[in-house]
Design a protein around this motif. Structure first.
Motif, PDB file in Angstrom:
ATOM      1  N   VAL A  32       0.658  -1.092  -0.166  1.00  0.00           N
ATOM      2  CA  VAL A  32       0.073   0.083   0.068  1.00  0.00           C
ATOM      3  C   VAL A  32       0.933   1.296  -0.198  1.00  0.00           C
ATOM      4  N   ALA A  33       2.104   1.079   0.201  1.00  0.00           N
ATOM      5  CA  ALA A  33       3.108   2.339   0.346  1.00  0.00           C
ATOM      6  C   ALA A  33       4.523   1.863   0.018  1.00  0.00           C
ATOM      7  N   ALA A  34       5.197   2.800  -0.694  1.00  0.00           N
ATOM      8  CA  ALA A  34       6.741   2.470  -0.817  1.00  0.00           C
ATOM      9  C   ALA A  34       7.411   3.855  -0.520  1.00  0.00           C
ATOM     10  N   VAL A  35       8.397   3.947  -0.061  1.00  0.00           N
ATOM     11  CA  VAL A  35       8.962   5.082   0.735  1.00  0.00           C
ATOM     12  C   VAL A  35      10.461   5.163   0.136  1.00  0.00           C
ATOM     13  N   SER A  36      10.996   6.229  -0.669  1.00  0.00           N
ATOM     14  CA  SER A  36      12.363   6.275  -0.956  1.00  0.00           C
ATOM     15  C   SER A  36      12.589   7.691  -1.296  1.00  0.00           C
ATOM     16  N   PRO A  37      13.531   8.494  -0.580  1.00  0.00           N
ATOM     17  CA  PRO A  37      13.889   9.960  -0.996  1.00  0.00           C
ATOM     18  C   PRO A  37      14.143  10.051  -2.488  1.00  0.00           C
ATOM     19  N   SER A  38      14.782   9.138  -3.069  1.00  0.00           N
ATOM     20  CA  SER A  38      15.647   9.311  -4.249  1.00  0.00           C
ATOM     21  C   SER A  38      15.028   8.398  -5.333  1.00  0.00           C
ATOM     22  N   ALA A  39      14.191   7.507  -5.180  1.00  0.00           N
ATOM     23  CA  ALA A  39      13.768   6.335  -6.244  1.00  0.00           C
ATOM     24  C   ALA A  39      12.597   6.769  -7.163  1.00  0.00           C
ATOM     25  N   GLY A  40      11.746   7.845  -6.429  1.00  0.00           N
ATOM     26  CA  GLY A  40      10.655   8.112  -7.229  1.00  0.00           C
ATOM     27  C   GLY A  40      10.465   9.609  -7.942  1.00  0.00           C
ATOM     28  N   PRO A  41       9.423   9.880  -8.398  1.00  0.00           N
ATOM     29  CA  PRO A  41       8.132   9.088  -8.483  1.00  0.00           C
ATOM     30  C   PRO A  41       8.059   8.028  -9.569  1.00  0.00           C
ATOM     31  N   VAL A  42       7.915   6.754  -9.164  1.00  0.00           N
ATOM     32  CA  VAL A  42       7.843   5.783 -10.134  1.00  0.00           C
ATOM     33  C   VAL A  42       6.989   4.651  -9.566  1.00  0.00           C
ATOM     34  N   ASP A  43       6.354   3.751 -10.240  1.00  0.00           N
ATOM     35  CA  ASP A  43       5.455   2.930  -9.670  1.00  0.00           C
ATOM     36  C   ASP A  43       6.368   1.685  -9.155  1.00  0.00           C
TER      37      ASP A  43
END
Length: 266
Positions: A32-43
């Protein structure tokens, strides 16, 4: 039965990607959630090489938890951030499953009290590998009969903490059943500081950091005319995922913070 709703911090990291993949491939779990300061925004699905899942990787944990209504948060991030991440999850009523090391005993006590006040469970585990847990258990058993022991742990050269959380946990389990015994020559002198490794309850922990190494640990016991070595080798991060999967499901069943995956293993 409704699937367990899971949030993942450090989703862009190497361990975090494996967790995302594991959750997406288990029908009893729902990302329901994925958090990363540097990876997104991406599915998140696309990020790990699977089909798009409709969950966009977000940079902010607070926002992600407020929107997602997760049951469990899985964290593999960095030691300097993990305490605040864990505290934030608990304050949102989300059960933390933490694979990052670096907590003080005082912090774990505080987080346990916070979990209990929220009526939820939590888990901090230095290692989720079932083989590694067995290595620790076997080492503790052996130390009852062969109290002269040293630990050597091997990791890649970019690991931030030394000694590893796994070696510290191993030392703690050994010390629960072994009285403190100061080993070696009482007049021993290090001609190079640190040559004998870190001191723990009379024995030593040695940390090796080299490129090309993933994660290994051996516990060496010495006795009259014999030695015993108990060793575990990890070759791939996917090897931790069966344990993480068990932890996510077990943390739904109890209240309070548990330290060590061995306490929730089937």
């Amino acid at each position: 039965m409704n699937p367990i709703k899971v949030a993942v911090t450090g989703a862009g990291g190497r361990m975090g990607r494996e967790v995302v993949k594991m959750v997406l491939q288990d029908e009893q779990l729902k990302l329901v959630a994925a958090v990363s300061p540097s990876a997104g925004p991406v599915d998140a699905g696309t990020l790990v090489g699977l089909q798009a899942c409709g969950v966009t990787v977000m940079p902010d944990l607070e926002t992600a938890l407020s929107n997602a209504k997760a049951d469990v948060l899985v964290d593999f991030t960095v030691p300097h951030a993990v305490y605040e991440i864990t505290r934030t999850a608990i304050q949102h009523g989300v059960r933390p499953v933490i694979g990052t090391t670096g907590f003080t005993p005082e912090q774990m006590k505080e987080l346990d009290e916070l979990c209990r006040s929220q009526g939820i469970g939590g888990l901090i585990a230095p290692n989720f590998s079932i083989g590694a847990i067995l290595m620790m258990k076997f080492a503790a058993q052996a130390s009852k009969y062969m109290p002269h022991v040293e630990i050597i742990e091997y990791h890649g050269d970019q690991k931030l903490d030394a000694p590893s959380g796994t070696s510290i946990k191993t030392a703690e389990l050994i010390s629960e059943v072994r009285q403190e015994l100061r080993q070696g020559n009482p007049n021993e002198k290090e001609t190079i500081e640190g040559a004998r490794g870190g001191y723990y309850d009379g024995f030593r922990i040695h940390s090796v950091r080299l490129p090309g190494v993933f994660a290994q640990q051996e516990v060496i016991f010495g006795g009259y005319g014999q030695t015993l070595k108990i060793r575990h080798d990890s070759y791939d991060r996917a090897g931790y995922m069966p344990g993480v999967n068990v932890a996510v499901k077990k943390v739904m069943t109890y209240t309070g913070l548990i330290y060590g995956f061995e306490h929730v293993m089937d």
